[in-house]
Every structure is written in C-alpha cells, then in structure tokens.
Scaffold this active site. Structure first.
Site, mmCIF file in Angstrom:
data_model
loop_
_atom_site.group_PDB
_atom_site.id
_atom_site.type_symbol
_atom_site.label_atom_id
_atom_site.label_comp_id
_atom_site.label_asym_id
_atom_site.label_seq_id
_atom_site.Cartn_x
_atom_site.Cartn_y
_atom_site.Cartn_z
ATOM 1 C CE LYS A 1 -61.939 25.453 -2.512
ATOM 2 N NZ LYS A 1 -60.535 25.121 -2.854
ATOM 3 N NE ARG B 1 -60.254 28.664 2.288
ATOM 4 C CZ ARG B 1 -60.700 28.893 1.054
ATOM 5 N NH1 ARG B 1 -61.886 29.361 0.830
ATOM 6 N NH2 ARG B 1 -59.904 28.653 0.023
ATOM 7 N NE ARG C 1 -57.598 33.052 -7.127
ATOM 8 C CZ ARG C 1 -58.132 32.131 -6.322
ATOM 9 N NH1 ARG C 1 -59.149 31.405 -6.732
ATOM 10 N NH2 ARG C 1 -57.659 31.950 -5.126
ATOM 11 N NE ARG D 1 -57.012 29.151 -9.594
ATOM 12 C CZ ARG D 1 -57.459 28.813 -8.380
ATOM 13 N NH1 ARG D 1 -58.548 28.083 -8.238
ATOM 14 N NH2 ARG D 1 -56.795 29.196 -7.319
ATOM 15 N NE ARG E 1 -54.432 30.271 -2.363
ATOM 16 C CZ ARG E 1 -54.248 30.259 -3.690
ATOM 17 N NH1 ARG E 1 -53.162 30.789 -4.205
ATOM 18 N NH2 ARG E 1 -55.162 29.758 -4.469
#
Ligand code: ADP
Ligand code: ADP
Ligand code: ZN
Length: 221
Positions: free
Chosen positions: A19, A94, A166, A133, A177
C-alpha cells in the site's frame, strides 16, 4: 503528472501488500493527497499528542486502533480544503463501521470514493516483506532489504533521512495484524464489490507491474 482532480480512491490490503509503495507512485503520477492513517498514528505517537497516547498501545501490539479514534482523525483530515486535489486513503477504512463512516463523510464533502483497490498477496510472502522492510520516518518512504534497496545503505533516496525498522514489523505483530485483517478488514471486499467500485490487483507481481494494473483500473473508473 496527470491532472485528475476527481480521483478519490481507497487502497487496501494486508500488512506488507504494498500500500505505502504504491501510494508513493500514485501521488507522483496523479498529484493526489496521500492520507495514511498508519503514518498519522506514527507521527502522533512521536509527538505524544492525545491521539498518539491513545493509539500507541494498539499499534505497538499490532491491534486495530478503536474505530471512534480513527474516524475522528480522518474526519478532521478530510474536512481540509486540500482534499479538492483528490485523495488517496491508504489503510483506511479497515472495518465495516469505518467504511460506513467514510460513506457519510465523503457525502458531506461531496467527494465520494470512486474506486477501491485491494492488493492481494500470500501470507508467506507478506511476512518476508515485513521483516525486511525499512522506512523513512521523515517522508514515509518504504524500502526493502531484498526487493527495494535504497541507493545508499540506511539512507532515504527522497530526503536523505535515516531509515529505521518499524517497531511493529516483527513476526509476532505481523501474525496479530494479519488476523485483524482477515477478521475485520477482509469483509470490506464484499462491501465494496456490492457497490461496484472494487478492483483487485495481484500484489505478488513486481512493483511496476502492480502499479500498471492499478493504473488500468483507475483509467476505466
Ligand atoms: P504496506 O504499506 O501495505 O504495509 P509496503 O508498501 O510498506 O506495504 O511494502 C512492504 C514491504 O515490501 C516494503 O519493504 C516494500 O519495499 C516491499 N514491497 C512493496 N511492494 C513490493 C513488491 N511488489 N514486490 C516486492 N517487494 C515489495
Ligand atoms: P501496514 O503498513 O502494516 O498495513 P499501517 O502503517 O497502515 O500498517 O498501520 C499501522 C498500525 O496503525 C496498524 O497496525 C493499526 O494499529 C493502526 N491503524 C492504521 N490505520 C488504522 C485503521 N484504519 N483502523 C485501525 N487501526 C489503524
Ligand atoms: Zn525520506
């Protein structure tokens, strides 16, 4: 850059689907406003604002922030005049209550959502993307140690910021998640299919191919 003042879109997909990466490309191509609730929470937490203090325990655990907190944040953002350039909602809505609130909010401002793009990808690929990431806290750009390395190690290509991992990009938080996505967010696929505005894209392709598919959907909506 293509001018498209009426491009009002939602980008959804499980954690790590791409995203943020596709948002950067869409913003460059169409000049629309990027509204990422995840980025807004990270900023609010760093600045210790009242919203940040409410959200931190949820985001750190990988749980969804309560609907009333998220909806109030998006309501305030969408009421600003810069939304006239078109908006891209990344990571919102969401849940079904968030989608219902969004329908009302966008009706009030006369800018309904025209297209919802859902990026699809397998959990086994998502987890690998998440743990590799790295992000730029300054401009929000997303990098990857395997698939999207910055030109200079540890440094953001766009703004020279120092890249970080993160706090919630761990295997444990990813599992929570993904579970939240499957239980609370996946029902939005049918919600938007019924409205005839859903476009599904194979998020396992390389970054440019994903972007090409998104562009095709936007050009016909
Ligand atoms: P999201 O915002 O959906 O959580 P990101 O855009 O941050 O996802 O992407 C998650 C990670 O995967 C990032 O490290 C990013 O660089 C990388 N990535 C994004 N899209 C692709 C892709 N199509 N192929 C390979 N890696 C990707
Ligand atoms: P990802 O890139 O992994 O999909 P985001 O950066 O979009 O994650 O969001 C990070 C965290 O912020 C989420 O795990 C959640 O705690 C919170 N959050 C972001 N958007 C929402 C939302 N629309 N509703 C509830 N919580 C949200
Ligand atoms: Zn940067």
């Amino acid at each position: 850059m293509k001018q498209n003042a009426k491009l009002n879109i939602v980008l959804m997909g499980p954690p790590g689907a791409g995203k943020g990466t596709q948002s950067e490309l869409l913003v460059k191509e169409y000049g629309i406003l990027h509204i990422s609730t995840g980025d807004m929470f990270r900023e609010a937490i760093a600045e210790k604002t009242p919203v940040g203090l409410k959200a931190a325990s949820y985001t750190n655990a990988g749980l969804l922030v309560p609907d009333d907190v998220v909806i109030a944040l998006v309501k305030e953002r969408l009421s600003k005049p810069d939304c006239a350039q078109g908006y891209l909602l990344d990571g919102f809505p969401r849940t079904i209550p968030q989608a219902e609130a969004l329908r009302e909010l966008t009706k009030e401002i006369g800018r309904p959502v025209q297209a919802v793009i859902c990026l699809k990808a397998e959990p086994s690929i998502l987890i690998e993307r998440i743990v590799s990431r790295r992000v730029c806290p300054t401009c929000g750009a997303s990098y990857n140690l395997l698939s999207k390395k910055p030109k200079v190690e540890g440094i953001c290509d766009n703004c020279g910021g120092k890249l970080v991992q993160r706090k919630d990009d761990t295997r444990e938080s990813f599992a929570t998640r993904l579970d939240a996505y499957q239980k609370s967010t996946a029902p939005l696929i049918d919600f938007y299919k019924k409205q005839g505005i859903l476009g599904e894209v194979d998020g396992l392709q390389d970054i440019d191919a994903v972007f090409g598919d998104i562009r095709k959907i936007l050009e016909r909506s």
